[in-house]
Design an enzyme around this catalytic site. Sequence first.
Site, mmCIF file in Angstrom:
data_model
loop_
_atom_site.group_PDB
_atom_site.id
_atom_site.type_symbol
_atom_site.label_atom_id
_atom_site.label_comp_id
_atom_site.label_asym_id
_atom_site.label_seq_id
_atom_site.Cartn_x
_atom_site.Cartn_y
_atom_site.Cartn_z
ATOM 1 N N GLN A 103 0.863 -1.178 0.000
ATOM 2 C CA GLN A 103 0.000 0.000 0.000
ATOM 3 C C GLN A 103 0.901 1.230 0.000
ATOM 4 O O GLN A 103 1.648 1.462 0.950
ATOM 5 C CB GLN A 103 -0.933 0.032 1.205
ATOM 6 C CG GLN A 103 -1.944 1.176 1.089
ATOM 7 C CD GLN A 103 -2.802 1.324 2.321
ATOM 8 O OE1 GLN A 103 -2.297 1.659 3.382
ATOM 9 N NE2 GLN A 103 -4.099 1.102 2.179
ATOM 10 N N TYR A 175 -5.785 10.809 4.609
ATOM 11 C CA TYR A 175 -4.362 10.971 4.327
ATOM 12 C C TYR A 175 -4.199 11.757 3.024
ATOM 13 O O TYR A 175 -5.173 12.230 2.453
ATOM 14 C CB TYR A 175 -3.677 9.605 4.294
ATOM 15 C CG TYR A 175 -3.742 8.890 5.629
ATOM 16 C CD1 TYR A 175 -3.137 9.440 6.761
ATOM 17 C CD2 TYR A 175 -4.438 7.693 5.775
ATOM 18 C CE1 TYR A 175 -3.207 8.802 7.997
ATOM 19 C CE2 TYR A 175 -4.510 7.053 7.007
ATOM 20 C CZ TYR A 175 -3.902 7.613 8.116
ATOM 21 O OH TYR A 175 -3.981 6.996 9.341
ATOM 22 N N ARG A 222 -7.505 2.649 -2.891
ATOM 23 C CA ARG A 222 -8.386 2.560 -1.719
ATOM 24 C C ARG A 222 -9.027 3.929 -1.476
ATOM 25 O O ARG A 222 -8.336 4.945 -1.444
ATOM 26 C CB ARG A 222 -7.610 2.129 -0.482
ATOM 27 C CG ARG A 222 -8.537 1.639 0.642
ATOM 28 C CD ARG A 222 -7.777 1.230 1.878
ATOM 29 N NE ARG A 222 -8.454 0.128 2.563
ATOM 30 C CZ ARG A 222 -8.353 -0.121 3.854
ATOM 31 N NH1 ARG A 222 -7.600 0.643 4.626
ATOM 32 N NH2 ARG A 222 -8.965 -1.147 4.395
ATOM 33 N N GLY A 336 -9.380 -7.413 8.185
ATOM 34 C CA GLY A 336 -8.331 -6.765 8.961
ATOM 35 C C GLY A 336 -8.064 -7.437 10.273
ATOM 36 O O GLY A 336 -7.256 -8.366 10.377
ATOM 37 N N ARG A 337 -8.761 -6.997 11.321
ATOM 38 C CA ARG A 337 -8.443 -7.446 12.682
ATOM 39 C C ARG A 337 -8.521 -8.951 12.862
ATOM 40 O O ARG A 337 -7.725 -9.536 13.613
ATOM 41 C CB ARG A 337 -9.368 -6.763 13.680
ATOM 42 C CG ARG A 337 -9.124 -5.280 13.867
ATOM 43 C CD ARG A 337 -10.285 -4.643 14.625
ATOM 44 N NE ARG A 337 -11.513 -4.707 13.861
ATOM 45 C CZ ARG A 337 -12.735 -4.578 14.377
ATOM 46 N NH1 ARG A 337 -12.883 -4.378 15.679
ATOM 47 N NH2 ARG A 337 -13.808 -4.629 13.611
#
Length: 369
Positions: A103, A175, A222, A336-337
Amino acid sequence: MSDFAPLFEPFTLKGVTFANRLAMAPMTRSFATGGVPGQNVADYYSRRAAADVGLLITEGTTINRGGASFDPNIPNIHADEAKAGWKHVVDEVHANNGKIAPQIWHVGMARKPGQGPHPEAQSDSPSGVTHAGKQVYDTPTLDDVDAMIEAFVDGIVTAKELGFDCAEIHGAHGYLVDEFFWGVMNTRDDKYGGSITSRAQFAADIISRAKAKVGDYPIILRISQWKQFDYGARLCETPKELEAFLGVLADAGVDCIHCSQRRYWEPEFPEIDGEDGLNLAGWAKKLTGLPTITVGSVGLSTEFTGAFRGEGSKTRPLADVVERLDKGEFDMIAVGRALLQDPEWAKKVKEGRFDETRAYDGEALKTLF
């Protein structure tokens, strides 16, 4: 297993075939000492490659801009030692029959002055404006913006050279790329500011310039509506606005759109299609025809921002997300988690060992397992 068979069908993106529809979502871990991914990072990703994750999207790895990072232990993708480290990660993942994408990241104004490996550097931004509307830097010139774009392009070119199977641009969560998308932080009055289509041009130029150098190499972008500064933020209020926004990126040549939601099961435009409506990835695919990845609390009962505070989460059934995948709402599912907690999560799902899947424990953030 039969009910979850759609998860384990192969998927091909621009000539790259993933063994199944499961991706590991990018998650910042800060275990790359001095910005260099070491054997610990290689082991972390290769364990998941060996356990039936179709695509590993790495934690954000930062481009060659002084203000790109807010943590010296976040990996970069430009220093020679870091590139060598990533080459080893790629080789280890491939040895375990996996596919991997970096990424490509710049944190933008999420970085506070003095943070990161280059504390003397100024933070990059579209307009020098914070999310609260405060002007803290001069608006970057077009030459400044061009240099930011080229740094992203260099990161994508490097990804291909190192043997990564594809690359993802981080254009979400407030971001740098997303700051250009967001009218709150992008107050420019040139070709990179103004309407949502003009604000998309920064990312479009990254994509088109990279494509000119890497050809058919797959590029994923993304995106998100929400920002880490404002969970309720929206770039697009209607499908028509979303279509115009995504159209600029599709025309630039993006190959896949990774749509980040806090909860994947929430409809993106409930006022139009109700509770059972398409999520963001579903709308993106419908409006562009491009493949999409959905992400947001897959396999867990609570959205992921609590993880930042060390909070845990109970497991959540997968039947609904698999049904939506099977209907073609989206093409891949990023986890993810659940995968951070357990490197064998995908294998357990494949083998029907659901009693062995574990609730997420915030303590998992403290180790790189």
